[in-house]
Design a protein around this motif. Sequence first.
Motif, short mmCIF file in Angstrom:
data_model
loop_
_atom_site.label_atom_id
_atom_site.label_comp_id
_atom_site.label_asym_id
_atom_site.label_seq_id
_atom_site.Cartn_x
_atom_site.Cartn_y
_atom_site.Cartn_z
N GLY A 20 0.84 -1.18 0.00
CA GLY A 20 0.00 0.00 0.00
C GLY A 20 0.88 1.23 0.00
N GLN A 21 0.32 2.32 0.50
CA GLN A 21 1.06 3.58 0.48
C GLN A 21 0.48 4.53 1.51
OE1 GLN A 21 1.67 5.30 -3.49
NE2 GLN A 21 0.93 7.24 -2.68
N TRP A 22 1.37 5.35 2.11
CA TRP A 22 0.90 6.44 2.96
C TRP A 22 0.32 7.52 2.04
CZ3 TRP A 22 0.00 6.60 7.93
CH2 TRP A 22 0.66 5.70 8.77
N VAL A 23 -0.89 7.96 2.35
CA VAL A 23 -1.55 8.98 1.54
C VAL A 23 -1.93 10.14 2.47
CG1 VAL A 23 -3.45 9.49 -0.03
CG2 VAL A 23 -2.46 7.18 0.02
N LYS A 24 -1.41 11.33 2.15
CA LYS A 24 -1.72 12.52 2.94
C LYS A 24 -3.08 13.07 2.51
CE LYS A 24 1.49 15.54 2.58
NZ LYS A 24 2.61 16.48 2.58
N LEU A 25 -3.95 13.33 3.47
CA LEU A 25 -5.27 13.85 3.16
C LEU A 25 -5.21 15.23 2.52
CD1 LEU A 25 -5.89 11.49 5.18
CD2 LEU A 25 -7.92 12.78 5.77
N SER A 26 -4.19 16.00 2.85
CA SER A 26 -4.08 17.36 2.31
C SER A 26 -3.82 17.38 0.81
CB SER A 26 -2.98 18.14 3.03
OG SER A 26 -1.73 17.51 2.83
N ASP A 27 -3.43 16.26 0.25
CA ASP A 27 -3.18 16.20 -1.19
C ASP A 27 -4.48 16.14 -1.99
OD1 ASP A 27 -0.46 16.28 -0.74
OD2 ASP A 27 -0.17 14.12 -0.97
N TYR A 28 -5.63 16.01 -1.29
CA TYR A 28 -6.92 15.85 -1.95
C TYR A 28 -7.93 16.79 -1.30
CZ TYR A 28 -4.08 12.10 -3.40
OH TYR A 28 -3.01 11.40 -3.88
N SER A 29 -8.79 17.37 -2.09
CA SER A 29 -9.70 18.40 -1.59
C SER A 29 -10.83 17.85 -0.74
CB SER A 29 -10.27 19.22 -2.74
OG SER A 29 -11.04 18.39 -3.59
N ASP A 30 -11.21 16.61 -0.97
CA ASP A 30 -12.31 16.03 -0.21
C ASP A 30 -12.23 14.51 -0.25
OD1 ASP A 30 -13.26 15.30 -2.75
OD2 ASP A 30 -14.85 16.81 -2.75
N ALA A 31 -13.19 13.86 0.40
CA ALA A 31 -13.19 12.41 0.51
C ALA A 31 -13.32 11.74 -0.86
CB ALA A 31 -14.31 11.95 1.43
N ALA A 32 -14.15 12.29 -1.74
CA ALA A 32 -14.36 11.68 -3.05
C ALA A 32 -13.06 11.65 -3.85
CB ALA A 32 -15.44 12.43 -3.82
N GLU A 33 -12.34 12.76 -3.83
CA GLU A 33 -11.07 12.83 -4.56
C GLU A 33 -10.04 11.89 -3.93
OE1 GLU A 33 -7.91 16.34 -5.07
OE2 GLU A 33 -9.88 16.86 -5.91
N PHE A 34 -10.02 11.82 -2.61
CA PHE A 34 -9.12 10.91 -1.89
C PHE A 34 -9.40 9.46 -2.29
CE2 PHE A 34 -8.52 8.07 1.75
CZ PHE A 34 -7.17 8.27 2.04
N LEU A 35 -10.67 9.07 -2.28
CA LEU A 35 -11.04 7.70 -2.64
C LEU A 35 -10.72 7.38 -4.09
CD1 LEU A 35 -14.40 7.36 -0.70
CD2 LEU A 35 -12.27 6.10 -0.27
N GLU A 36 -10.91 8.34 -4.96
CA GLU A 36 -10.58 8.15 -6.37
C GLU A 36 -9.10 7.81 -6.52
OE1 GLU A 36 -10.36 11.02 -10.24
OE2 GLU A 36 -12.17 11.19 -8.99
N TYR A 37 -8.24 8.56 -5.80
CA TYR A 37 -6.81 8.27 -5.86
C TYR A 37 -6.52 6.88 -5.30
CZ TYR A 37 -1.90 8.09 -4.95
OH TYR A 37 -0.60 7.67 -4.92
N CYS A 38 -7.12 6.54 -4.17
CA CYS A 38 -6.85 5.25 -3.53
C CYS A 38 -7.24 4.08 -4.43
CB CYS A 38 -7.57 5.15 -2.19
SG CYS A 38 -6.93 6.30 -0.95
#
Length: 175
Positions: free
Chosen positions: A24-42
């Motif tokens: 997996g990977q460490w993912v910083k929340l600040s790199d994404y504007s909201d939960a939807a964008e975060f989940l899309e990246y994941c």
Amino acid sequence: MSHKTEAALYVGTYSKYNNGSIAGQWVKLSDYSDAAEFLEYCKELHKDEEDPELMYQDCEGIPDRFYSECMSEEELQELYDFLDMDDDDRDMLEMYIEATGDSSATLRDAQDAFHGTADSEAEFAERIAEECGEIPRDLPRWIVVDWEASWNCNLRHDYNTATHDNGTIYFFLNH
């Protein structure tokens, strides 16, 4: 510094984990504007799986009440909303939750019940008495009031309290 810049999740998948891998990977929340964008990246991160079931195997900078190894988009958005609060609002909400035990409380709940901060219960009791006009302005200095007893015998029943790491006590009206 924003708390969001400090918040990160280690994102793997249940399939990988169940097959003996913590890839997996460490993912910083600040790199994404909201939960939807975060989940899309994941999901893109784990595109080697047809429908990856994301697993948050570890976290940094996230309060315990928000962390779970499996979070829905709604739960992630609640985390984003919390991290977007200014420090004073975040502290007030955290202290309210600690004081009341209500983990589903909102900032509005905390603001509605908030009655201030003080360095001690005695200081708070004195301030409340002064603000209510119960202490005359011309009270002679030789009269001593036991403010700690005023708190312990009476006021403590009306308020929930929580103490911040810096020693400041937060007072919330007990509804």
